[in-house]
Design a protein around this motif. Structure first.
Motif, PDB file in Angstrom:
ATOM      1  N   CYS A  18      28.842   1.515 -31.214  1.00  0.00           N
ATOM      2  CA  CYS A  18      29.141   0.364 -30.512  1.00  0.00           C
ATOM      3  C   CYS A  18      27.883  -0.405 -30.311  1.00  0.00           C
ATOM      4  O   CYS A  18      27.855  -1.598 -30.479  1.00  0.00           O
ATOM      5  N   HIS A  31      26.570  -0.986 -25.912  1.00  0.00           N
ATOM      6  CA  HIS A  31      26.218   0.359 -25.515  1.00  0.00           C
ATOM      7  C   HIS A  31      24.729   0.301 -25.341  1.00  0.00           C
ATOM      8  O   HIS A  31      23.971   0.645 -26.204  1.00  0.00           O
ATOM      9  N   HIS A 133      27.411   9.660 -28.456  1.00  0.00           N
ATOM     10  CA  HIS A 133      27.663   9.372 -27.040  1.00  0.00           C
ATOM     11  C   HIS A 133      29.044   9.889 -26.708  1.00  0.00           C
ATOM     12  O   HIS A 133      29.867  10.133 -27.600  1.00  0.00           O
ATOM     13  N   HIS A 135      32.631   9.438 -24.424  1.00  0.00           N
ATOM     14  CA  HIS A 135      33.540   8.619 -23.609  1.00  0.00           C
ATOM     15  C   HIS A 135      34.406   9.545 -22.762  1.00  0.00           C
ATOM     16  O   HIS A 135      34.866  10.575 -23.240  1.00  0.00           O
ATOM     17  N   GLU A 139      39.198   8.120 -26.132  1.00  0.00           N
ATOM     18  CA  GLU A 139      39.697   6.796 -26.504  1.00  0.00           C
ATOM     19  C   GLU A 139      40.956   6.910 -27.368  1.00  0.00           C
ATOM     20  O   GLU A 139      41.886   6.126 -27.211  1.00  0.00           O
ATOM     21  N   HIS A 152      31.522  10.623 -29.920  1.00  0.00           N
ATOM     22  CA  HIS A 152      31.372   9.736 -31.075  1.00  0.00           C
ATOM     23  C   HIS A 152      30.029   9.973 -31.735  1.00  0.00           C
ATOM     24  O   HIS A 152      28.983   9.796 -31.096  1.00  0.00           O
ATOM     25  N   THR A 224      34.144   0.083 -30.800  1.00  0.00           N
ATOM     26  CA  THR A 224      35.109   0.121 -29.690  1.00  0.00           C
ATOM     27  C   THR A 224      34.603  -0.611 -28.455  1.00  0.00           C
ATOM     28  O   THR A 224      35.206  -0.515 -27.391  1.00  0.00           O
TER      29      THR A 224
HETATM   30 ZN   LIG Z   1      31.974   5.091 -28.724  1.00  0.00          ZN
END
Ligand SMILES: [Zn+2]
Length: 272
Positions: A18, A31, A133, A135, A139, A152, A224
């Motif tokens: 991102c 990000h 990273h 989330h 997601e 991710h 995203t």
């Molecule tokens: Zn991500």
């Protein structure tokens, strides 16, 4: 100086599927990482259904035909196309930090040269891992179930442009994840985006935790986070990465809500 230059390079070229994109091609850095902490983010996950109206540069968030994340189902998997092979061997120096929503790591590398990073090859294309990273919650949903978290692993082409993301859903299980065991605890908190810790990581342990991606979904996707740029190949592991209970709570404790609303499947060509 040399060390700082290397770190800065790693930072600006890292991050989230991102973020990295933005560093090179867009004025805003979604990000965001420590080095860019002075900039302000103009979007929030609470309003991710309407990112397209926040900034003219975010139009793709509303108009894109390959937006991520999507709802996956067992019926449309596993894939046999775009089969990935990984070269994640060895261990790599980098920086552990928090991207403002959860734990993250960026691999140190010589400025502009990613070819020494772990790599992923598919369709005769090789892309390079810049970092990862997390989330929370996940997601992507699978059969309408949303996992507690999603890792991710972001890959770029030789020029540093975001090219592919490997997503791995994370759930609490009965034993620790060897991948997560490498992280210092307590993990850097989501409001400590100015902090970072040097870390040497074996990134291949993430793959081992999901049987080396023996089953997966793949599709044409996007970043995203704003500006939601497209042209990103997505791979989603069918298997979960299981964590120990305390490991998952440590991840959640360091994180805040960071999942974009599910996007309609359109031109994604899932497993095509
Ligand atoms: Zn991500």
């Amino acid at each position: 100086m040399i060390r700082s230059a290397l770190i800065l390079s790693a930072l600006t070229s890292s991050v989230l599927a991102c973020a990295k994109h933005d560093n090179h091609h867009y004025p805003e850095t979604p990000h965001k990482k420590r080095a860019e902490a002075g900039e302000s983010r103009d979007w929030e996950y609470a309003t991710s259904y309407d990112w397209g109206s926040l900034n003219l540069d975010y139009e793709l968030c509303h108009t894109g035909a390959h937006q991520v994340p999507i709802a996956l189902t067992p019926e449309n998997g596993p894939a046999t196309s775009h089969k990935p092979s990984f070269n994640y061997a060895g261990s790599h120096d980098g920086n552990f930090y928090n991207w403002g929503f959860g734990p993250a790591f960026t691999i140190s590398h010589e400025e502009g040269n990613y070819t020494g990073n772990p790599s992923l090859t598919y369709d005769n294309t090789t892309v390079y891992l810049t970092g990862w990273h997390i989330h929370t919650p996940a997601e992507h949903t699978v059969a309408a179930h949303r996992a507690k978290a999603e890792l991710h692993l972001v890959h770029v082409d030789a020029e540093g442009n975001p090219a592919a993301v490997l997503g791995i859903r994370m759930e609490p299980g009965t034993s620790n994840s060897t991948f997560l065991e490498q992280l210092p605890t307590p993990m850097i908190h989501w409001n400590e985006t100015d902090s970072e810790e040097h870390l040497n990581m074996n990134l291949g342990l993430a793959l081992e935790d999901v049987e080396n991606l023996d089953e997966y979904w793949t599709y044409d996707g996007s970043l995203t986070t704003p500006p939601c740029s497209e042209g990103i190949r997505w791979f989603m592991a069918r298997r979960n990465l299981f964590t120990g209970l305390e490991q998952m709570r440590a991840v959640l404790r360091a994180s805040r809500f960071g999942a974009r609303t599910t996007q309609q499947i359109w031109m994604h060509n899932v497993n095509g």
